[in-house]
Design an enzyme around this catalytic site. Sequence first.
Site, mmCIF file in Angstrom:
data_model
loop_
_atom_site.group_PDB
_atom_site.id
_atom_site.type_symbol
_atom_site.label_atom_id
_atom_site.label_comp_id
_atom_site.label_asym_id
_atom_site.label_seq_id
_atom_site.Cartn_x
_atom_site.Cartn_y
_atom_site.Cartn_z
ATOM 1 N N ARG A 111 -8.134 12.013 -7.238
ATOM 2 C CA ARG A 111 -9.254 11.193 -6.789
ATOM 3 C C ARG A 111 -10.422 12.057 -6.330
ATOM 4 O O ARG A 111 -11.576 11.736 -6.576
ATOM 5 C CB ARG A 111 -8.788 10.285 -5.648
ATOM 6 C CG ARG A 111 -9.891 9.501 -5.021
ATOM 7 C CD ARG A 111 -9.392 8.535 -3.971
ATOM 8 N NE ARG A 111 -10.487 7.741 -3.480
ATOM 9 C CZ ARG A 111 -11.314 8.108 -2.502
ATOM 10 N NH1 ARG A 111 -11.150 9.267 -1.925
ATOM 11 N NH2 ARG A 111 -12.296 7.327 -2.133
ATOM 12 N N LYS B 75 0.875 -1.175 0.000
ATOM 13 C CA LYS B 75 0.000 0.000 0.000
ATOM 14 C C LYS B 75 0.911 1.222 0.000
ATOM 15 O O LYS B 75 1.614 1.482 0.972
ATOM 16 C CB LYS B 75 -0.896 -0.018 1.234
ATOM 17 C CG LYS B 75 -1.938 1.074 1.208
ATOM 18 C CD LYS B 75 -2.927 0.872 2.338
ATOM 19 C CE LYS B 75 -4.093 1.829 2.254
ATOM 20 N NZ LYS B 75 -3.714 3.231 2.336
#
Length: 465
Positions: free
Chosen positions: A139, A118
């Site tokens: 995003r 991650k």
Amino acid sequence: MTISPETKKKVAQLREQLQKAGYAYYVMDSPIMEDGVYDQLYRQLQNLETEYPELITADSPTQRIGDQVATRFTSVKHNIPLYSLENAFSDRELAKWETRWQKQLETIPEFSYVCELKIDGSAIALTYENGILVRGATRGDGVTGEEITQNIRTIRTIPLKLNLENPPSKIEVRGEAFLPLNVFATINQARSESGEALFANPRNAAAGTLRQLDAQIVAQRQLNFFAYTLHIENQAISSQWESLELLQKMGFLVNPNRKLCNSLAEVEAYFNEWDTARKTLPYMTDGVVVKLNDYQLQQQLGFTQKFPRWAIALKYPAEETPTIVKDIIVNVGRTGAVTPMAVMQPVQLAGTTVQRATLHNSDRVAQLDLRVGDTVIIRKAGEIIPEVVKVLTDLRPAGAVPYQMPRNCPECSSPLVRPQTEAVTRCVNISCPAILRGSIIHWASRNALDIRGLGEKMAVFIAGK
Ligand code: IVH
């Protein structure tokens, strides 16, 4: 003016050479061309494009660094929303997740998990039309983001043109834009010297950089990008693993530390292995993302309001923690620079006990409005000295007073000086014991004169305390 076929051919050839050399250098990390040769070819292409502007294409290597400064970004709606991930903080929570998704199915098919690191960065969405990068967006809230194409173009590991023979009319690629740790440290160093607020972590620094209006600054910041999601309509890709391999073939940087696992025991082993190994990585990871590999299975499970049911993030313990500031002291370095430091209630942070944190300079203390008695969030990342990133003012005890730097050196009592143009306060007494001590330790150290036996104790003896 007509352009000769030779010129057109030359331009195409230069682009291909430069693109290949850039890919080898940035994505493969194995250069195939001398820097000088690259620069020369680049200039040749630039000259031809200046002479014949009609030959400029969006995927030309010269188009990575735009020269316009944007005044604002426009919002864009994502064709496919960018979901977030559910977090698990223990093996138990991970096991619960597995039980949960399995309960949703009538029969449990054979399955495997893809484990990926991650990356602690900022998710972005890229759109390619006929193989050419046409749009890059943040995003945002997952549904609507901001169009930041000109900043995205500066990221060398994002191909402007996909390496595909017959590219589909539309491809969406998602992944993480991030700042390498050394770049993050350099940026914060510069910000500290100019008295600007520090970025609390590489994630904030990456997000802040992506939203810079001046693409030239973005280019200097050396953002990088790992691709991890691929959407192609009507394409026969059947798994996450295949997607990652295809992304790599297309020219993206895909994190090489991925692993296909057949059980949670294997996932846990991967997680534990990377808990140690991640400390040597040049970028920050805060956990492992576990995804069901099979697309059909993913489709069957679908999404909740916020998360895919087929993926979860298994997180490493935080490198940030709260504690209480018991005192603020100053440290006089060998150059005379006076650095305020917070003395805190000792706490465990990223595996060590910490009781001091640097406050950098008096501007930083003022900016944080840090006072003795305050509860603060401190953070230690990689090699970086712990620092105070946030003051929880709601928890401030009554009567806490704003901090003032001392007027005199705590070591030699001479008046401290702060030049107006600098963020640093200094002791300018060249006989100050702290400066002498620091200098002796520095010059006797291994990287300087390497005088054995002349360490801290002896320096105190010579310079006084
Ligand atoms: S997959 C539906 N893979 O973590 C799939 N995300 O906490 C969702 N992230 O918003 C994302 N590394 O910004 C995925 N290998 C990885 C990732 C990753 C970092 C970020 C991403 C996401 C956040 C969720």
